[in-house]
Design a protein around this motif. Structure first.
Motif, PDB file in Angstrom:
ATOM      1  N   ALA A 199       0.834  -1.211   0.000  1.00 41.01           N
ATOM      2  CA  ALA A 199       0.000   0.000   0.000  1.00 41.01           C
ATOM      3  C   ALA A 199       0.870   1.264   0.000  1.00 41.01           C
ATOM      4  CB  ALA A 199      -0.940   0.005   1.200  1.00 41.01           C
ATOM      5  N   HIS A 200       2.125   1.140   0.456  1.00 37.20           N
ATOM      6  CA  HIS A 200       3.062   2.266   0.457  1.00 37.20           C
ATOM      7  C   HIS A 200       3.883   2.312  -0.833  1.00 37.20           C
ATOM      8  CE1 HIS A 200       2.318   2.500   4.806  1.00 37.20           C
ATOM      9  NE2 HIS A 200       2.824   3.693   4.748  1.00 37.20           N
ATOM     10  N   GLY A 201       3.592   1.403  -1.752  1.00 38.08           N
ATOM     11  CA  GLY A 201       4.357   1.372  -3.009  1.00 38.08           C
ATOM     12  C   GLY A 201       5.677   0.635  -2.879  1.00 38.08           C
ATOM     13  N   GLY A 202       5.828  -0.142  -1.822  1.00 39.23           N
ATOM     14  CA  GLY A 202       7.066  -0.900  -1.631  1.00 39.23           C
ATOM     15  C   GLY A 202       6.872  -2.386  -1.865  1.00 39.23           C
ATOM     16  N   GLU A 203       7.931  -3.127  -1.590  1.00 35.83           N
ATOM     17  CA  GLU A 203       7.889  -4.584  -1.740  1.00 35.83           C
ATOM     18  C   GLU A 203       8.465  -5.220  -0.492  1.00 35.83           C
ATOM     19  OE1 GLU A 203       9.418  -6.570  -5.335  1.00 35.83           O
ATOM     20  OE2 GLU A 203       9.361  -4.548  -6.195  1.00 35.83           O
ATOM     21  N   ILE A 204       8.090  -6.481  -0.246  1.00 39.32           N
ATOM     22  CA  ILE A 204       8.633  -7.191   0.914  1.00 39.32           C
ATOM     23  C   ILE A 204       9.126  -8.561   0.454  1.00 39.32           C
ATOM     24  CG2 ILE A 204       6.385  -8.162   1.624  1.00 39.32           C
ATOM     25  CD1 ILE A 204       7.252  -7.623   4.554  1.00 39.32           C
ATOM     26  N   TRP A 205      10.215  -9.020   1.001  1.00 42.26           N
ATOM     27  CA  TRP A 205      10.755 -10.325   0.611  1.00 42.26           C
ATOM     28  C   TRP A 205      11.613 -10.888   1.749  1.00 42.26           C
ATOM     29  CZ3 TRP A 205      12.566  -5.605  -0.855  1.00 42.26           C
ATOM     30  CH2 TRP A 205      13.916  -5.335  -0.659  1.00 42.26           C
ATOM     31  N   ALA A 206      11.977 -12.160   1.618  1.00 40.92           N
ATOM     32  CA  ALA A 206      12.801 -12.785   2.651  1.00 40.92           C
ATOM     33  C   ALA A 206      13.888 -13.627   2.007  1.00 40.92           C
ATOM     34  CB  ALA A 206      11.930 -13.657   3.541  1.00 40.92           C
ATOM     35  N   THR A 207      15.005 -13.726   2.696  1.00 41.92           N
ATOM     36  CA  THR A 207      16.061 -14.650   2.287  1.00 41.92           C
ATOM     37  C   THR A 207      16.417 -15.446   3.532  1.00 41.92           C
ATOM     38  OG1 THR A 207      17.724 -12.987   2.785  1.00 41.92           O
ATOM     39  CG2 THR A 207      17.090 -13.186   0.484  1.00 41.92           C
ATOM     40  N   SER A 208      16.849 -16.681   3.334  1.00 38.16           N
ATOM     41  CA  SER A 208      17.104 -17.494   4.510  1.00 38.16           C
ATOM     42  C   SER A 208      18.033 -18.657   4.199  1.00 38.16           C
ATOM     43  CB  SER A 208      15.768 -18.027   5.030  1.00 38.16           C
ATOM     44  OG  SER A 208      15.975 -18.799   6.178  1.00 38.16           O
ATOM     45  N   ILE A 209      18.782 -19.072   5.186  1.00 33.15           N
ATOM     46  CA  ILE A 209      19.574 -20.297   5.075  1.00 33.15           C
ATOM     47  C   ILE A 209      19.145 -21.160   6.258  1.00 33.15           C
ATOM     48  CG2 ILE A 209      21.881 -21.328   5.060  1.00 33.15           C
ATOM     49  CD1 ILE A 209      22.950 -18.651   3.990  1.00 33.15           C
ATOM     50  N   GLU A 210      18.670 -22.346   5.952  1.00 28.44           N
ATOM     51  CA  GLU A 210      18.169 -23.213   7.024  1.00 28.44           C
ATOM     52  C   GLU A 210      19.249 -23.468   8.073  1.00 28.44           C
ATOM     53  OE1 GLU A 210      15.904 -26.367   4.731  1.00 28.44           O
ATOM     54  OE2 GLU A 210      15.120 -26.551   6.788  1.00 28.44           O
ATOM     55  N   GLY A 211      18.846 -23.306   9.319  1.00 29.22           N
ATOM     56  CA  GLY A 211      19.775 -23.532  10.415  1.00 29.22           C
ATOM     57  C   GLY A 211      20.698 -22.359  10.691  1.00 29.22           C
ATOM     58  N   LYS A 212      20.717 -21.376   9.786  1.00 28.83           N
ATOM     59  CA  LYS A 212      21.640 -20.242   9.952  1.00 28.83           C
ATOM     60  C   LYS A 212      20.904 -18.936  10.283  1.00 28.83           C
ATOM     61  CE  LYS A 212      26.056 -21.219   8.824  1.00 28.83           C
ATOM     62  NZ  LYS A 212      26.265 -22.477   8.376  1.00 28.83           N
ATOM     63  N   GLY A 213      19.751 -18.760   9.665  1.00 36.14           N
ATOM     64  CA  GLY A 213      19.013 -17.531   9.949  1.00 36.14           C
ATOM     65  C   GLY A 213      18.198 -17.022   8.781  1.00 36.14           C
ATOM     66  N   THR A 214      17.448 -15.971   9.081  1.00 36.20           N
ATOM     67  CA  THR A 214      16.508 -15.406   8.111  1.00 36.20           C
ATOM     68  C   THR A 214      16.657 -13.892   8.085  1.00 36.20           C
ATOM     69  OG1 THR A 214      14.962 -17.166   8.679  1.00 36.20           O
ATOM     70  CG2 THR A 214      14.023 -15.252   7.561  1.00 36.20           C
ATOM     71  N   THR A 215      16.485 -13.321   6.897  1.00 31.37           N
ATOM     72  CA  THR A 215      16.424 -11.857   6.777  1.00 31.37           C
ATOM     73  C   THR A 215      15.116 -11.499   6.090  1.00 31.37           C
ATOM     74  OG1 THR A 215      18.815 -11.645   6.577  1.00 31.37           O
ATOM     75  CG2 THR A 215      17.513  -9.808   5.769  1.00 31.37           C
ATOM     76  N   VAL A 216      14.334 -10.672   6.734  1.00 37.54           N
ATOM     77  CA  VAL A 216      13.114 -10.168   6.101  1.00 37.54           C
ATOM     78  C   VAL A 216      13.366  -8.695   5.784  1.00 37.54           C
ATOM     79  CG1 VAL A 216      10.632  -9.748   6.353  1.00 37.54           C
ATOM     80  CG2 VAL A 216      11.644 -11.822   7.304  1.00 37.54           C
ATOM     81  N   SER A 217      13.147  -8.316   4.528  1.00 40.11           N
ATOM     82  CA  SER A 217      13.428  -6.945   4.090  1.00 40.11           C
ATOM     83  C   SER A 217      12.215  -6.343   3.411  1.00 40.11           C
ATOM     84  CB  SER A 217      14.560  -6.921   3.059  1.00 40.11           C
ATOM     85  OG  SER A 217      15.605  -7.766   3.417  1.00 40.11           O
ATOM     86  N   PHE A 218      12.139  -5.021   3.456  1.00 40.43           N
ATOM     87  CA  PHE A 218      11.127  -4.348   2.635  1.00 40.43           C
ATOM     88  C   PHE A 218      11.683  -3.028   2.123  1.00 40.43           C
ATOM     89  CE2 PHE A 218      10.071  -3.009   6.981  1.00 40.43           C
ATOM     90  CZ  PHE A 218       9.879  -1.642   6.855  1.00 40.43           C
ATOM     91  N   SER A 219      11.099  -2.580   1.020  1.00 45.31           N
ATOM     92  CA  SER A 219      11.576  -1.329   0.425  1.00 45.31           C
ATOM     93  C   SER A 219      10.467  -0.285   0.508  1.00 45.31           C
ATOM     94  CB  SER A 219      11.945  -1.562  -1.035  1.00 45.31           C
ATOM     95  OG  SER A 219      10.815  -2.006  -1.749  1.00 45.31           O
ATOM     96  N   LEU A 220      10.878   0.952   0.531  1.00 46.65           N
ATOM     97  CA  LEU A 220       9.927   2.069   0.494  1.00 46.65           C
ATOM     98  C   LEU A 220      10.462   3.080  -0.506  1.00 46.65           C
ATOM     99  CD1 LEU A 220       9.381   2.769   4.310  1.00 46.65           C
ATOM    100  CD2 LEU A 220       7.716   1.741   2.750  1.00 46.65           C
ATOM    101  N   PRO A 221       9.580   3.650  -1.324  1.00 43.70           N
ATOM    102  CA  PRO A 221      10.049   4.675  -2.254  1.00 43.70           C
ATOM    103  C   PRO A 221      10.619   5.859  -1.467  1.00 43.70           C
ATOM    104  CG  PRO A 221       7.739   4.126  -2.627  1.00 43.70           C
ATOM    105  CD  PRO A 221       8.142   3.439  -1.391  1.00 43.70           C
ATOM    106  N   TYR A 222      11.687   6.401  -1.989  1.00 47.21           N
ATOM    107  CA  TYR A 222      12.376   7.466  -1.261  1.00 47.21           C
ATOM    108  C   TYR A 222      12.865   8.505  -2.243  1.00 47.21           C
ATOM    109  CZ  TYR A 222      16.387   9.614   1.111  1.00 47.21           C
ATOM    110  OH  TYR A 222      17.302  10.479   1.627  1.00 47.21           O
ATOM    111  N   VAL A 223      12.494   9.733  -2.004  1.00 48.55           N
ATOM    112  CA  VAL A 223      12.994  10.808  -2.850  1.00 48.55           C
ATOM    113  C   VAL A 223      13.863  11.675  -1.967  1.00 48.55           C
ATOM    114  CG1 VAL A 223      12.331  12.599  -4.491  1.00 48.55           C
ATOM    115  CG2 VAL A 223      10.700  10.804  -3.898  1.00 48.55           C
ATOM    116  N   GLN A 224      15.119  11.768  -2.334  1.00 52.48           N
ATOM    117  CA  GLN A 224      16.005  12.589  -1.502  1.00 52.48           C
ATOM    118  C   GLN A 224      15.652  14.063  -1.664  1.00 52.48           C
ATOM    119  OE1 GLN A 224      20.138  11.735  -1.608  1.00 52.48           O
ATOM    120  NE2 GLN A 224      20.359  12.911   0.251  1.00 52.48           N
TER     121      GLN A 224
END
Ligand code: ADP
Length: 265
Positions: free
Chosen positions: A233-258
């Motif tokens: 709804a904010h125009g971003g995306e969400i995704w995850a990367t993971s290695i079993e037994g090692k850990g997980t990273t959940v990330s999301f992006s948001l549009p940003y205008v400097q």
């Protein structure tokens, strides 16, 4: 694809026309199937705590209430199950609000670094001592236009999962980067991880990698589905990367205008 054939017949009885209406019904069928599946899931999720409560309450009514060694424990179980149902119903209400057409975000410009730090601070106060936090946020102010309440919920859901699935002594790393017109926010843990083939499904409603375990941890299976809708709804995306037994990273992006404001801050 389904075809509807209409035969145009004149009074004479001769067939002199054929209208073929071809329309794509796969999309509609998919929606119907998802809806049926959703209702079945909700019913199941509510039935489980209800049947547990019924048997504990029956045992209490049958005399267990008099036994001081078991009654408090039985009452605690029914209390926990009630809490779980409240969480579930709240999550369902949240999803149904987002499904409705008049769903609106109340956006404001905020410095995401401060916002992210405040949320992490709150978790720092209540977390288990054995888990430590590592913050790698931007060292300059970064203004984004967001609905603070909604993104607080997104981060709450992601961070509480990271804590839930962290092993004793685990480190949770909070990151924030700016890349190609986007702000990328991520939370990494050193927990059990998620099998590669299930990684995209974790954002689906009611999906759980290990049903029994995550129920025990009190999850509703809706946290990441809600997070996904809110990020999108904010125009971003969400995704995850993971290695079993090692850990997980959940990330999301948001549009940003400097803006110049960022440079000054
Ligand atoms: P739940 O309430 O069950 O946590 P979520 O939608 O938040 O529901 O997450 C869906 C599923 O994704 C979880 O049941 C779990 O199997 C998996 N998952 C989410 N975050 C993590 C994580 N940090 N580490 C391992 N598994 C995770």
């Amino acid at each position: 694809l389904r075809a509807n054939f209409s035969v145009i017949q004149k009074e004479t009885g001769f067939v002199n026309g054929l209208i073929t209406v071809l329309h794509d019904i796969t999309e509609q069928e998919k929606i119907d199937m998802e809806r049926r599946e959703f209702v079945a899931n909700v019913s199941h999720e509510l039935r489980t705590p209800l049947t547990t409560m019924r048997s504990y309450l029956e045992a209490l009514a049958d005399g267990a209430w008099k036994d001081e060694s078991i009654a408090p424990n039985f009452l605690e179980v029914t209390q926990n199950e009630t809490e779980r149902m409240i969480r579930l119903v709240n999550d369902l209400l949240q999803l149904s609000k987002m499904d409705s057409k008049d769903y609106r975000l109340t956006k404001e410009w905020i410095n995401f670094v401060d916002f992210y730090n405040r949320i992490i601070d709150r978790f720092e106060l209540t977390k288990d001592e054995s888990i430590s936090f590592n913050r790698l946020l931007l060292d300059y102010a970064c203004f984004v236009e967001i609905d603070e309440d909604k993104l607080t919920q997104v981060l709450d859901n992601i961070i509480s999962n990271a804590i839930k699935y962290s092993p004793e002594g685990g480190v949770i790393t909070f990151k924030m980067e700016e890349k190609g017109g986007l702000v990328i926010v991520s939370v990494s843990d050193e927990g059990v991880g998620i099998p590669k083939e299930n990684i995209d499904q974790i954002f689906e409603r009611f999906y759980r990698v290990d049903k029994a375990r995550t129920r025990k941890l009190g999850g509703t299976g809706l946290g990441l589905a809600i997070a996904k809708e809110m990020v999108e709804a904010h125009g971003g995306e969400i995704w995850a990367t993971s290695i079993e037994g090692k850990g997980t990273t959940v990330s999301f992006s948001l549009p940003y205008v400097q803006t110049e404001e960022d440079d000054w801050a």
